[in-house]
Scaffold this active site. Sequence first.
Site, PDB file in Angstrom:
ATOM      1  N   ARG A 116       0.820  -1.205   0.000  1.00 15.82           N
ATOM      2  CA  ARG A 116       0.000   0.000   0.000  1.00 15.82           C
ATOM      3  C   ARG A 116       0.853   1.253   0.000  1.00 15.82           C
ATOM      4  NH1 ARG A 116      -4.827  -2.516   2.522  1.00 15.82           N
ATOM      5  NH2 ARG A 116      -6.518  -1.026   2.725  1.00 15.82           N
ATOM      6  N   ARG A 125     -17.890  -3.632   9.665  1.00 17.49           N
ATOM      7  CA  ARG A 125     -16.497  -3.375  10.084  1.00 17.49           C
ATOM      8  C   ARG A 125     -16.403  -2.028  10.791  1.00 17.49           C
ATOM      9  NH1 ARG A 125     -12.306  -4.643   5.238  1.00 17.49           N
ATOM     10  NH2 ARG A 125     -11.434  -2.744   6.095  1.00 17.49           N
ATOM     11  N   ARG A 149      -9.610   6.740   4.726  1.00 17.20           N
ATOM     12  CA  ARG A 149      -9.020   5.639   3.952  1.00 17.20           C
ATOM     13  C   ARG A 149      -8.868   6.037   2.484  1.00 17.20           C
ATOM     14  NH1 ARG A 149     -13.320   1.620   5.654  1.00 17.20           N
ATOM     15  NH2 ARG A 149     -12.371   0.011   4.358  1.00 17.20           N
TER      16      ARG A 149
HETATM   17  P1  AMP Z   1      -8.373  -3.597   4.297  1.00 17.69           P
HETATM   18  O1  AMP Z   1      -9.066  -4.762   4.915  1.00 17.69           O
HETATM   19  O2  AMP Z   1      -7.444  -3.985   3.189  1.00 17.69           O
HETATM   20  O3  AMP Z   1      -9.314  -2.493   3.917  1.00 17.69           O
HETATM   21  O4  AMP Z   1      -7.415  -2.991   5.441  1.00 17.69           O
HETATM   22  C1  AMP Z   1      -7.946  -2.494   6.661  1.00 17.69           C
HETATM   23  C2  AMP Z   1      -6.914  -1.652   7.360  1.00 17.69           C
HETATM   24  O5  AMP Z   1      -5.767  -2.452   7.702  1.00 17.69           O
HETATM   25  C3  AMP Z   1      -6.349  -0.474   6.570  1.00 17.69           C
HETATM   26  O6  AMP Z   1      -7.206   0.661   6.597  1.00 17.69           O
HETATM   27  C4  AMP Z   1      -5.034  -0.235   7.314  1.00 17.69           C
HETATM   28  O7  AMP Z   1      -5.261   0.397   8.572  1.00 17.69           O
HETATM   29  C5  AMP Z   1      -4.584  -1.669   7.619  1.00 17.69           C
HETATM   30  N1  AMP Z   1      -3.759  -2.211   6.511  1.00 17.69           N
HETATM   31  C6  AMP Z   1      -4.110  -3.213   5.664  1.00 17.69           C
HETATM   32  N2  AMP Z   1      -3.138  -3.453   4.770  1.00 17.69           N
HETATM   33  C7  AMP Z   1      -2.148  -2.561   5.046  1.00 17.69           C
HETATM   34  C8  AMP Z   1      -0.886  -2.290   4.460  1.00 17.69           C
HETATM   35  N3  AMP Z   1      -0.440  -2.970   3.394  1.00 17.69           N
HETATM   36  N4  AMP Z   1      -0.133  -1.300   5.016  1.00 17.69           N
HETATM   37  C9  AMP Z   1      -0.565  -0.620   6.083  1.00 17.69           C
HETATM   38  N5  AMP Z   1      -1.750  -0.801   6.675  1.00 17.69           N
HETATM   39  C10 AMP Z   1      -2.540  -1.773   6.169  1.00 17.69           C
END
Ligand code: AMP
Length: 208
Positions: free
Chosen positions: A88, A155, A166
């Site tokens: 990311r 969530r 986000r």
């Molecule tokens: P997601 O389920 O992919 O939407 O991720 C939920 C949250 O997890 C994100 O908003 C970040 O806080 C954290 N997160 C997930 N993947 C990453 C990543 N590659 N780098 C940093 N934070 C992450």
Amino acid sequence: MKIILLGPPGAGKGTIADKLKQEYGIPQISTGDLFRAAIANETELGKQVKSILDRGELVPDELTIALVQERLKESDTKAGFILDGFPRTIPQAEALQTFETLDMVIDFRVRDGIIIDRLTGRRVCSQCGKVYHIKNMPPKQEGICDICGGSLYTRSDDNPESIQQRLKTYREKTEPLIAFYSKLGLLKALDGEGSVEVVWERFKKLIK
Ligand code: AMP
């Protein structure tokens, strides 16, 4: 196949990863899922990252890279993997280049209005993780998973403030990866708008 699903939150990466996993039998590695599992299990990592996830900010690169590097050492990744939500940031992508060779990166393109609608209506099964949408993909019985009967929840980061944060984080930190992977000749753009079935058909054509 070693593939990255890139795109803003709510672009449908997890839904497509789930189908891809079933079709190719390769694991889906979602950093978001790994962090949420750590939070649910109240591990040290979970305690460290809970407030970061709730605010919609990014977990520090070193922590995230180490987590993925460890996961990729497991034997089920030998034939390939689907990275969903990682990398990311540019430092994460640079680190990944030092320990993996990728086949392709799919860039999910979805407009903000659609993303906000998808995220605010998203519900997740507390037991098996299956994702629903109250309008576009409702369960047969409200609040109950069709597959396992688990209860559905929203969530904690699918609230308007975290969603805005986000999206902002995505634009600032993650969008530069499009140019990064494009230069490496790995990027393929996917129109991520439309129903799951329509996007899945487009996706299969794209990766052929
Ligand atoms: P997601 O389920 O992919 O939407 O991720 C939920 C949250 O997890 C994100 O908003 C970040 O806080 C954290 N997160 C997930 N993947 C990453 C990543 N590659 N780098 C940093 N934070 C992450």
